[in-house]
Design an enzyme around this catalytic site. Structure first.
Site, PDB file in Angstrom:
ATOM      1  CG  ASP A 120      -0.492 -34.666  -3.716  1.00 17.80           C
ATOM      2  OD1 ASP A 120      -0.303 -35.125  -2.574  1.00 17.80           O
ATOM      3  OD2 ASP A 120      -0.118 -33.540  -4.075  1.00 17.80           O
ATOM      4  N   GLY A 159      -2.296 -29.647 -10.278  1.00 19.31           N
ATOM      5  CA  GLY A 159      -1.349 -30.408  -9.473  1.00 19.31           C
ATOM      6  C   GLY A 159      -0.583 -29.539  -8.507  1.00 19.31           C
ATOM      7  N   GLY A 194       6.389 -31.340   2.499  1.00 21.29           N
ATOM      8  CA  GLY A 194       7.845 -31.270   2.505  1.00 21.29           C
ATOM      9  C   GLY A 194       8.426 -31.328   1.109  1.00 21.29           C
ATOM     10  CB  ALA A 195       7.971 -33.768  -1.633  1.00 20.83           C
ATOM     11  N   GLY A 247       3.094 -33.879  -1.120  1.00 29.37           N
ATOM     12  CA  GLY A 247       3.495 -33.829   0.282  1.00 29.37           C
ATOM     13  C   GLY A 247       4.088 -32.461   0.555  1.00 29.37           C
ATOM     14  CG  ASP A 254       3.281 -26.855   0.440  1.00 29.37           C
ATOM     15  OD1 ASP A 254       3.366 -26.442   1.607  1.00 29.37           O
ATOM     16  OD2 ASP A 254       2.598 -27.848   0.119  1.00 29.37           O
ATOM     17  N   GLY A 291      -3.048 -11.666  -1.159  1.00 35.07           N
ATOM     18  CA  GLY A 291      -1.615 -11.438  -1.004  1.00 35.07           C
ATOM     19  C   GLY A 291      -1.106 -11.981   0.310  1.00 35.07           C
ATOM     20  CG  ASN A 311       1.923 -37.183   1.674  1.00 40.67           C
ATOM     21  OD1 ASN A 311       2.313 -38.108   2.370  1.00 40.67           O
ATOM     22  ND2 ASN A 311       1.481 -36.037   2.185  1.00 40.67           N
TER      23      ASN A 311
END
Length: 297
Positions: free
Chosen positions: A13, A280, A41-42, A39, A245, A217, A11
């Site tokens: 953002d 970001g 996944g990315a 995104g 992620d 944590g 995606n």
């Protein structure tokens, strides 16, 4: 070198920074706006690549300017994009509001990600070559299930981040080795408000569970073992977008390298702690030397 395959979303953002996020019906003035490749996944692909793995991305971008930039960003981070398709129409986008405490709210529009509803020729062979397959839920569930089943057929470790939270079909759970929800996702999946109870309930469905607890944590459970709580470094959060992620990507690398569980969780927590100190998602993700330095600080 460890090989990680990511089947998931890409995606752009669209990020707005505000002092305080607006309530329903409220208008506020923002401080800054940025377009940042992301995104789930990315993000996980970039996190794993920067953490030192060889990474391949399976997914789709649109034939628009965002698609070009998304592909270039992945490649610049060392991610192989040979299996990242370009399709007609817009790329996926995520509309994100970040407040001064580093919290965020997100609306995702799938775009090209919505076309990833099956494995394409060559995808299963790529998955079979991996040490681990990273999955999320920002592409159609049919493709997530197909990817997990392919990994299971070839003895590849499957790591699933159940986000956005939604009911998980039995066939996906049966093919998942490690589930990595955050607290909200664990509650949504189980109805249990206590993280330990939620993790224990999830452990009845998959062999291993890591519940991320934000600044606290993470909590790890495996069948036949004792619960393990690993604290996160104390830092001042600037933007938490992509922190989960970052944790998942780094954790997959650590486990693939056969680090001991506590060390793997601490290493992934260090990566996430570095990421929240920067703005970001993909732009904030640390490189391996930074993670190693954080762990020894």
């Amino acid at each position: 070198m460890t090989h990680i395959v990511v089947l998931g979303s890409t995606n752009m953002d669209l990020v707005t920074y505000v002092g305080k996020a607006p309530q329903r019906g409220e208008t506020v003035t923002g401080r800054e706006f940025r377009t940042i490749p992301g995104g789930k996944g990315a993000n996980q692909a970039i996190a794993a690549a920067r953490a030192g793995a060889m990474v391949s991305m399976i997914g789709a971008v649109g034939n628009d300017a965002f698609g070009v930039r998304l592909r270039e960003t992945l490649e610049h981070s060392g991610v192989d994009t040979d299996f990242l398709r370009t399709v007609e129409g817009p790329s996926g986008t995520a509309h994100i509001v970040v407040d001064d405490e580093g919290g965020n709210s997100i609306v995702v529009i799938p775009g090209a990600n919505g076309t990833v509803d099956h494995l394409s020729p060559g995808d299963e062979g790529l998955i079979a070559s991996a040490d681990a397959l990273l999955l999320q839920l920002e592409i159609p569930l049919a493709a997530v299930v197909a990817g997990a089943r392919a990994a299971r057929r070839h003895g590849v470790r499957t790591v699933l981040t159940p986000s956005p939270a939604q009911p998980l079909p039995p066939e996906l759970l049966a093919a998942t080795e490690l589930l990595v929800p955050n607290e909200y996702e664990a509650v949504t999946l189980t109805g249990r408000t206590d993280p330990r109870e939620a993790a224990a309930a999830l452990l009845e469905l998959v062999p291993e569970v890591v519940v991320t607890l934000g600044a606290t944590g993470s909590l790890y459970l495996a069948r036949g073992g004792e619960p393990l709580v690993v604290p996160a470094p104390r830092v001042r959060a600037v933007d938490s977008t992509g922190a989960g992620d970052t944790f998942a990507g780094a954790l997959a690398v650590a486990f693939a390298e056969e680090k001991p569980v506590r060390e793997a969780l601490s290493w992934a927590a260090a990566a996430a702690a570095l990421s929240v100190q920067r703005a970001g998602a993909s732009a904030s993700m640390p490189y391996r030397p930074e993670i190693d330095a954080q762990c020894t600080a």
